[in-house]
Write an enzyme that holds these catalytic residues in place. Structure first.
Site, PDB file in Angstrom:
ATOM      1  N   LYS C 147       0.789  -1.277   0.003  1.00  0.00           N
ATOM      2  CA  LYS C 147       0.120  -0.155   0.048  1.00  0.00           C
ATOM      3  C   LYS C 147       0.901   1.100   0.021  1.00  0.00           C
ATOM      4  CE  LYS C 147      -3.722   2.107   0.119  1.00  0.00           C
ATOM      5  NZ  LYS C 147      -5.332   1.801  -0.559  1.00  0.00           N
ATOM      6  N   SER C 209      -1.563  -1.066  -4.301  1.00  0.00           N
ATOM      7  CA  SER C 209      -2.520  -0.005  -4.169  1.00  0.00           C
ATOM      8  C   SER C 209      -2.098   1.167  -3.761  1.00  0.00           C
ATOM      9  CB  SER C 209      -3.657  -0.668  -3.035  1.00  0.00           C
ATOM     10  OG  SER C 209      -4.292  -1.689  -3.730  1.00  0.00           O
ATOM     11  N   GLU C 267      -6.023  -4.279 -15.300  1.00  0.00           N
ATOM     12  CA  GLU C 267      -5.803  -2.873 -15.719  1.00  0.00           C
ATOM     13  C   GLU C 267      -6.660  -2.824 -16.849  1.00  0.00           C
ATOM     14  OE1 GLU C 267      -3.963  -0.747 -14.367  1.00  0.00           O
ATOM     15  OE2 GLU C 267      -3.410   0.489 -16.360  1.00  0.00           O
ATOM     16  N   GLY C 320       2.488  -6.880 -14.422  1.00  0.00           N
ATOM     17  CA  GLY C 320       1.715  -7.836 -15.398  1.00  0.00           C
ATOM     18  C   GLY C 320       1.800  -7.183 -16.412  1.00  0.00           C
TER      19      GLY C 320
END
Lengths: 334, 334, 334, 334
Positions: C147, C209, C267, C320
């Site tokens: 985070k 995140s 995404e 990714g």
């Protein structure tokens, strides 16, 4: 106007002879979409309008679409009401009055949006529209309304892949073009680098919308010139910020008479504050900042007009001071 | 107020001795949520405020939460700015001045929301708050602010499964309760069947918000009574519709002085029209009608105040004429 | 979890002795906000959680907040269900099993977000968390959850004034930090210029995140190491695009056993197309692209899990392939 | 399909002779609007399509619009891709194959929407379409697709003033009409009182959309009958809830072959839970529940299809079990 494809009211005026289809020079209106890149209410209205005009004039749709500016702004947030203003002329009109001229630039390829080429293209169109209106002196121009293209789909050659930003760059380039043509902005300062960054560069006499439904810069010039009928007046005044009620009221006073139409431009203050207090328009994930802006500005101007039929458009970059805007009122002499 | 959990400004005023934590009687504020059933910014603020007060007073959070009304409305659309008004009292204050009283009803079970029991419960709380304020005559009440519960989760016993409607029924019942206590609404007319249907039943002196973050009716009464300091005034005026700029301005004139706080209530006109023109607030799938309303009403009132820190709350059922609302201005004598 | 401030289920588990408050090492959860810069449900949950832990452990909130990563992602669009996973450890656990380590970086000033300093800071925190977990070989790391801070308010020193972009830059920097620490990304390639532009640079083992509610990079490392109990397994697999049902299913197969928790990242494909067909996530003025993404990815992964309690987070930049993502499944041996 | 008014792909197929304009019997498509009462992308597409067909066939637009069902559903949330399926027939086709029939009811006045008259009107249209298709036995019907009117503007005679509810009542009445015609719903049970309340009444073979852009019930029946060419197959299967991946997969298996088109219907579970876990679709103030639903269901079905061109429509009242839906796959024999 029951929905964005409803032009029946204009059809009825033509049927009754009150409006001559061949005298229509420009249409400016609000449709009830979201006002963004995926707002198709503008295209729907334009298609419906041109179908009606084609039927009534016998000309084909493509020709009409290429010659009659149809400046639409999506988004009737809050108190605003969907409506359209039809500007038409009749032969044999008077002495010195409210003059109107229109012009289309050549189509703007995606790669040219927000670039120097668009600035020049808009400036040329403004000059052509002034000439058509018979306005020789830029000082006699009251307002230039432009609908500028926002790009059709993702194009690798475009200045940015971000659709919202491309819309803003198109508005910036068009505002520069108007400012240069009117002498309000120094041509040397109106560079690509200055677009959306040097916010001190602006003209008070431009109102720009951009959208995917047009392919060229469509320009309408309002001003004063000989050979036009009396009876209509125009008042334009800047708003120094979103809460500038006095600025907005000044435009109504300047126009005088019975209000026949209102145009307003504004902008969410990019500093994140209005008169020192934090606003939340810019960081809202759920409501687009321009939708917030239109709802707020629209309510203030509608309250002054006593009528929700106000053309309010966000995205006032270089069309007034940062966070500010302008109000333009058309009025009929009583 | 940097975010809904930010009570540091109040903490600083306490640390400097400008505000006595034990003198705080009520808090009314706007947080930057969506104002709907899933707006948790109100609960976040309340938790943060009560943590601060617990720390400063030594009392426990639950006790404070049950005794200090914390009336929050989510949604700072457009020109509005997140803020909170803190109402505090000090001993030994003067002759006749702006009086304040508060009261909490017993917790309202989901099944009682929007029912006769809630009307009676609010009316009793209004009377208790008047007594605390020392206001004997209902005519001396200027405004009653209520935060009413909106139900906690789906409850089969609730009057409706529709969360938005339950919020509206709670506001209607609370408005009826205020109207009955003040003598503005006939108790026999204030039935469950009349809620949200007989819109001719209203009081101009109620401002109601509902939300999932409270479990009881929390009531704050403002008025005039002996034994309160001079220096603060209150002006309340109705708005007959959303564009009633004159109505809103009247509240500012009535208050006089330097504006210290503003409360406004309004409502999207359920007829779908404002002064005969179609608005699009009610049928918008993407922006909730109350968000549209707050953005529009908030801008008009903020423009008059010259400041975006205005408490604007939608859902004005039975708190004014249909489609209208009210403005309440607190001002400091200069 | 009835709302974002509801930690009563965890409180009940502590009260019954099933969870030792002092054994809690990390919390990963979904709250029902909008997931954007103005989502305060994350901060509300964190404040509520730390209040509970402070009460149960006797430690103060600030200390707990600074030592227990609380990784929240807002947005439970579509089939998703608000929930939180609590990771706790007990002494005396077994041989080689699922290992967990946590670390906090120093607070990240706004000016450092999305810059090389943040990359280094995250990489160091990953190494510290690995050491705490007893993982010596980066190959034994299964997933790193981070985070990262998103900046607190407009700061002129920030790399960009655009809040959404600053959130994305923070995720990019954190992904680079993880990739560098694990050897998946070449340190020389992980430059500021490459962030959000060189999308071929990625690690499959990062889930990032960002949000305004944290001030430091909070890191949780999952992997395999000696000294941890058996009984829990982890399966991680990439998704090559949003419709890669087989990729997602592979993670479930790799984990085996009864599903105990699921993490997914994805995404909206920035090309505007998925398998050659145009999607409309990027240009929607009314629904944020990340909200679209979470709803779609969440439904696919929830359908595989047979349960909506899936941690789905958008913004998978450098985590990714472009337009793709990853799925991580925790399972209990049967 | 670059935007909702773009029918150029169909125009090109006609120009090349691959599609005979006179053979077109029905169009079913998704446009990128919000799918709600203020979604005008459906009307824009219909106008554009009929303009094209009028040009190519020489028939006038009004006639074409009144004879070719154009069933559009707005909303391409998440992985979905705007597209349209064109169903056309050619003379001299084969033995027993996939049959198609269409019918229009008389226009439905606002006052009749969601009432018994609409049920009967749809049932009659289904029977007429079956007859046109040559389907004698209701058992041979695979799916009935209906586009039902949603009312044009506020009408005091309408069953409800709530636009969203009127859309739902129209879907309910149409589903009842299909169920009655096919023998899936007992005519005596299909009452006005049962609409939207007795959710145990449903047919698996109806897919209903409603919208303001149509004035009559437009019906398309798919099934099997003699005299139709082989080569196309249809598979229909129910989904018992939103996460029923197996149910959706069954429709693909039943169709076999190469996927040529997919229709799916679903519904946010009105209990507020899916398989026991709370979902947040119903109480979201910012994203309409149907938009949530389409994004989730669309992603699951698109993942199975490997293609985002799936017709997904929310509002599956009486078209499957509560919270469930159906999937219909058209496939070409390989």
């Amino acid at each position: 106007m029951a929905h964005p494809g409803d032009v029946s009211a204009l059809g009825a005026l033509m049927a009754s002879g009150q409006v001559d289809p061949r005298g229509i020079r420009a249409v400016i209106g609000k449709t009830e979409g979201n006002g963004g890149i995926n707002d198709f209410t503008r295209g729907f209205f334009t298609q419906s309008l041109m179908l009606l005009l084609a039927e009534k004039t016998g000309e084909d749709r493509a020709t009409l679409t290429a010659h009659i500016p149809c400046v639409l702004s999506g988004g009737t947030e809050g108190a605003l009401s969907p409506h359209y203003l039809v500007f038409s002329v009749a032969p044999g009109e008077g002495a010195r009055g409210l003059a109107l001229g229109t012009a289309f630039s050549a189509p703007v390829p995606n790669a040219a949006i927000g670039r120097a080429a668009q600035v020049a293209s808009v400036a040329d169109a403004v000059r052509a529209a002034m000439e058509q209106a018979g306005i020789a002196d830029p000082e006699d121009v009251a307002l230039v309304q432009v609908k500028a293209p926002a790009g059709q789909g993702g194009d690798a050659a475009a200045r940015t892949p971000d659709g919202r930003r491309l819309m803003a760059l198109s508005r910036a380039a068009a505002a520069f073009g108007v400012g240069v043509a009117l002498g309000d902005i120094d041509p040397d300062a109106a560079t690509e680098a200055a677009m959306l960054t040097d916010l001190a560069l602006f003209t008070h006499r431009a109102s720009i919308s951009s959208g995917v439904e047009v392919v060229a810069n469509e320009v309408v010039v309002f001003g004063h010139a000989p050979g036009w009928a009396a009876g209509l007046s125009i008042g334009v005044a800047p708003m120094r910020d979103l809460l500038d009620l006095e600025g907005a009221a000044a435009a109504f006073r300047a126009a005088g008479g019975r209000v026949a139409g209102v145009i307003a431009k504004g902008e969410p203050d990019m500093s994140g504050r209005i008169r020192g207090q934090r606003h939340t328009m810019l960081g809202d994930t759920d409501i687009d900042a321009q939708r917030h802006l239109r709802g707020a500005l629209g309510a203030i101007v509608s309250a002054l007009a006593g009528d929700g039929r106000v053309f309010v458009s966000g995205g006032a970059e270089h069309q007034g001071p940062p966070g500010g805007g302008l109000v333009c009122v058309f009025a009929e002499s009583s």
